[in-house]
Design a protein around this motif. Structure first.
Motif, PDB file in Angstrom:
ATOM      1  N   THR A 112      24.729  26.531 137.199  1.00 54.53           N
ATOM      2  CA  THR A 112      24.907  25.634 136.059  1.00 54.53           C
ATOM      3  C   THR A 112      26.333  25.614 135.516  1.00 54.53           C
ATOM      4  O   THR A 112      26.596  24.941 134.525  1.00 54.53           O
ATOM      5  N   TYR A 113      27.250  26.360 136.140  1.00 55.22           N
ATOM      6  CA  TYR A 113      28.619  26.413 135.614  1.00 55.22           C
ATOM      7  C   TYR A 113      29.333  25.087 135.838  1.00 55.22           C
ATOM      8  O   TYR A 113      29.298  24.523 136.936  1.00 55.22           O
ATOM      9  N   ARG A 114      30.006  24.614 134.788  1.00 56.83           N
ATOM     10  CA  ARG A 114      30.785  23.385 134.883  1.00 56.83           C
ATOM     11  C   ARG A 114      32.256  23.744 135.065  1.00 56.83           C
ATOM     12  O   ARG A 114      32.889  24.302 134.170  1.00 56.83           O
ATOM     13  N   GLU A 115      32.789  23.403 136.224  1.00 61.85           N
ATOM     14  CA  GLU A 115      34.162  23.755 136.564  1.00 61.85           C
ATOM     15  C   GLU A 115      35.166  22.948 135.745  1.00 61.85           C
ATOM     16  O   GLU A 115      34.924  21.787 135.402  1.00 61.85           O
ATOM     17  N   ASP A 116      36.301  23.583 135.452  1.00 63.14           N
ATOM     18  CA  ASP A 116      37.396  22.882 134.782  1.00 63.14           C
ATOM     19  C   ASP A 116      38.101  21.924 135.738  1.00 63.14           C
ATOM     20  O   ASP A 116      38.669  20.918 135.312  1.00 63.14           O
TER      21      ASP A 116
END
Length: 243
Positions: A208-212
């Motif tokens: 679920t991590y949203r990358e920069d």
């Protein structure tokens, strides 16, 4: 600002339905070989060098919502270099729920006399609190794309601290990392991974991590750089054995 408990519970529930699971490189690294013995007895994922009793071990806290087995390539590289690597699978895949889990590892390996704390993302933030509270139990700290928790600092820590982080192609860190530089001691060593992203510190599918930003290098290339940097840090902190 107060956050409703129902919202927090919903976020955790959504994460549990969408975990970051081991990718192909991690699956391939999980097999034992003539040089490395791999065992997984929940909650510990253990990589031990064969025939070379290690005197130094690393205790790894995984990132939030990440299966610890996704860090198998890194743990295997450490074992191949002579270190004992112990990754801890966290309840609900959240290190914050067991911040002092590292304390249970050394008694199980009495021949290992030195321990290095290592953690990725929220796992790194959490284990930095352990390092702050129990510096006498550790030889050093390696944070992977992480910084101390809000309200926590390693600025006065006597321990060697290494910060290995994703970076823009020019080597500059994410803004949040730059803003937390004051939470590291002056002697901390920073190692950027230009073009890398957050989740490629392991081998993962989903999550679920949203990358920069989108990674500018492949997972394989980033894993090699991370492994090289961690090995350099570990060797600078303590040798793998007493020979």
């Amino acid at each position: 600002m107060l956050v409703p408990l129902g919202f927090i519970g919903g976020q955790i529930g959504w994460m549990q339905l969408n975990p970051a699971t081991p990718g192909a490189a991690a699956e391939a690294a999980l097999a034992s070989s003539g040089d490395v013995e791999v065992s997984y007895e929940d909650p510990w994922l253990i990589f031990a060098p064969r025939g070379r009793p290690p005197a130094t071990g690393l205790i790894l806290y995984p990132g939030a919502n990440s299966d610890v087995r996704g860090y198998a390539p890194l743990l295997r590289a450490l074992a191949e270099a002579g270190y004992l690597g112990v990754g801890i699978q966290m309840p609900l895949r959240l290190a914050l729920l067991r911040p002092e889990a590292a304390a249970e590892v050394p008694p199980a390996f009495p021949k290992v006399t030195r321990w290095i704390a290592i953690g990725h993302s929220m796992g790194g933030a959490t284990i930095s609190g352990y390092a702050r509270d129990y510096p006498e139990r550790l030889a050093g700290v390696i944070l992977l794309d992480a910084y101390p928790l809000e309200g926590t600092t390693l600025a006065d820590s006597p321990l060697p601290v290494w910060h290995i982080h994703r970076a823009r192609p020019d080597g500059s860190p994410p803004d949040k990392h730059a803003a937390h530089r004051h939470t590291f001691p002056p002697h901390a060593i920073s190692v950027p991974i230009p073009g890398g992203n957050h989740m490629q510190f392991g081998s993962f599918v989903g999550g679920t991590y949203r990358e920069d930003w989108e990674a500018q290098i492949s997972e394989a290339a980033q894993l090699r750089q991370v492994e090289d940097a961690v090995l350099r840090a570990a060797r600078a902190i303590a040798p793998p054995n007493d020979e």
